[in-house]
Design an enzyme around this catalytic site. Structure first.
Site, PDB file in Angstrom:
ATOM      1  N   HIS A  86      67.099  27.994 117.633  1.00 55.94           N
ATOM      2  CA  HIS A  86      67.947  29.174 117.695  1.00 55.94           C
ATOM      3  C   HIS A  86      68.787  29.058 118.958  1.00 55.94           C
ATOM      4  O   HIS A  86      68.218  28.906 120.045  1.00 55.94           O
ATOM      5  CB  HIS A  86      67.113  30.449 117.746  1.00 55.94           C
ATOM      6  CG  HIS A  86      66.118  30.567 116.632  1.00 55.94           C
ATOM      7  ND1 HIS A  86      64.866  29.972 116.659  1.00 55.94           N
ATOM      8  CD2 HIS A  86      66.192  31.216 115.447  1.00 55.94           C
ATOM      9  CE1 HIS A  86      64.189  30.267 115.559  1.00 55.94           C
ATOM     10  NE2 HIS A  86      64.970  31.019 114.793  1.00 55.94           N
ATOM     11  N   SER A 163      74.267  33.946 111.965  1.00 53.28           N
ATOM     12  CA  SER A 163      73.363  34.792 112.745  1.00 53.28           C
ATOM     13  C   SER A 163      71.928  34.581 112.294  1.00 53.28           C
ATOM     14  O   SER A 163      71.679  34.085 111.187  1.00 53.28           O
ATOM     15  CB  SER A 163      73.723  36.271 112.574  1.00 53.28           C
ATOM     16  OG  SER A 163      73.249  36.778 111.333  1.00 53.28           O
ATOM     17  N   ASP A 164      70.981  34.958 113.132  1.00 56.89           N
ATOM     18  CA  ASP A 164      69.610  35.039 112.640  1.00 56.89           C
ATOM     19  C   ASP A 164      69.473  36.323 111.829  1.00 56.89           C
ATOM     20  O   ASP A 164      70.404  37.134 111.734  1.00 56.89           O
ATOM     21  CB  ASP A 164      68.608  34.984 113.806  1.00 56.89           C
ATOM     22  CG  ASP A 164      67.258  34.421 113.366  1.00 56.89           C
ATOM     23  OD1 ASP A 164      66.922  34.517 112.171  1.00 56.89           O
ATOM     24  OD2 ASP A 164      66.533  33.893 114.220  1.00 56.89           O
ATOM     25  N   TRP A 165      68.309  36.510 111.245  1.00 56.79           N
ATOM     26  CA  TRP A 165      68.053  37.613 110.299  1.00 56.79           C
ATOM     27  C   TRP A 165      68.408  38.969 110.915  1.00 56.79           C
ATOM     28  O   TRP A 165      67.714  39.462 111.802  1.00 56.79           O
ATOM     29  CB  TRP A 165      66.580  37.578 109.892  1.00 56.79           C
ATOM     30  CG  TRP A 165      66.166  38.610 108.893  1.00 56.79           C
ATOM     31  CD1 TRP A 165      65.770  39.889 109.147  1.00 56.79           C
ATOM     32  CD2 TRP A 165      66.099  38.443 107.478  1.00 56.79           C
ATOM     33  NE1 TRP A 165      65.457  40.535 107.988  1.00 56.79           N
ATOM     34  CE2 TRP A 165      65.654  39.668 106.937  1.00 56.79           C
ATOM     35  CE3 TRP A 165      66.378  37.387 106.613  1.00 56.79           C
ATOM     36  CZ2 TRP A 165      65.474  39.853 105.568  1.00 56.79           C
ATOM     37  CZ3 TRP A 165      66.191  37.589 105.251  1.00 56.79           C
ATOM     38  CH2 TRP A 165      65.745  38.803 104.756  1.00 56.79           C
ATOM     39  N   ASP A 166      69.529  39.535 110.474  1.00 56.06           N
ATOM     40  CA  ASP A 166      69.964  40.866 110.889  1.00 56.06           C
ATOM     41  C   ASP A 166      70.255  40.965 112.392  1.00 56.06           C
ATOM     42  O   ASP A 166      70.288  42.067 112.943  1.00 56.06           O
ATOM     43  CB  ASP A 166      68.912  41.910 110.492  1.00 56.06           C
ATOM     44  CG  ASP A 166      69.519  43.287 110.291  1.00 56.06           C
ATOM     45  OD1 ASP A 166      70.728  43.382 110.019  1.00 56.06           O
ATOM     46  OD2 ASP A 166      68.779  44.294 110.414  1.00 56.06           O
TER      47      ASP A 166
END
Length: 215
Positions: A86, A163-166
């Protein structure tokens, strides 16, 4: 973590190749791997997903994994697009608290946490995923230093940033924005191309472009 313990990039590359072939045969063409966060605090719950604590080892094995997933030609049978995640410094969360604050001096960021991502970019990785974490007060999903200065301008990356989750809507949780509309502005200006799961882009980007707030 066990793959990293092998110290064997050929094995890691072959493992990713097999995983890519199996995924591709079922219609999957994109994976959210490799996870190349440098992880040095065993309290962090995601440490087992990482390639460990050493930037050099994570760089070599992360690049091998990218090559295994993608091969030489993404149009070839049995290949899938890889995602280095990430970006960046996610594994440095204070006290091992996931999604939390990180305080990383630029020297440490460039010498410890960024090298695996640069190696992945040099290996031709198709996409990068932003981190949930806050970095010195600015969440990674709205961090122009990381996404524009380093990734685009210095490294010349021309692939996709997801993006990461939300994590776009969660810019509010970090205290950076007041609502989803502001979150969409900050993320798109920083350089996030695609929103995973959330709907801030879906609900607001068209109007933001229409009124000239984003180009």
């Amino acid at each position: 973590m066990s793959q990293a313990a092998s110290w064997n990039p050929d094995l890691v590359r072959e493992g990713a190749h097999v995983a890519a072939y199996e995924a591709a045969t079922t219609g999957v063409n994109w994976t959210f791997a490799p996870m190349i966060d440098i992880a040095r605090d065993p309290r962090w719950g995601r440490i087992a997903e990482s390639l460990g604590e050493d930037p050099y080892l994570a760089s070599v094995l992360g690049a091998a994994m990218v090559q295994g997933y993608q091969g030489d030609d993404l149009a070839a049978i049995g290949t899938i697009a890889a995602t280095a995640k990430h970006f960046a410094g996610y594994g440095a969360s204070e006290s091992g608290r996931d999604y939390s604050t990180t305080n990383i001096p630029e020297n440490e960021m460039r010498n410890i946490y960024l090298p695996p991502f640069r190696a992945a970019v040099q290996a031709g990785v198709s996409s990068l995923m932003t981190s949930f974490s806050d970095i010195d007060g600015v969440p990674a999903t709205a961090n122009e230093f990381l996404l524009r200065q380093v990734l685009r301008n210095e490294w010349g990356f021309d692939g996709l940033v997801v993006s990461d989750w939300d994590s776009i809507r969660q810019l509010q949780i970090h205290g950076l924005t007041a609502n989803d509309r502001e979150s969409a502005v900050e993320a798109i200006r920083a350089g996030v191309d695609m929103e995973m799961h959330g709907d801030a882009y879906t609900n607001h980007l068209e109007a933001l472009i229409g009124n000239g707030e984003v180009d």
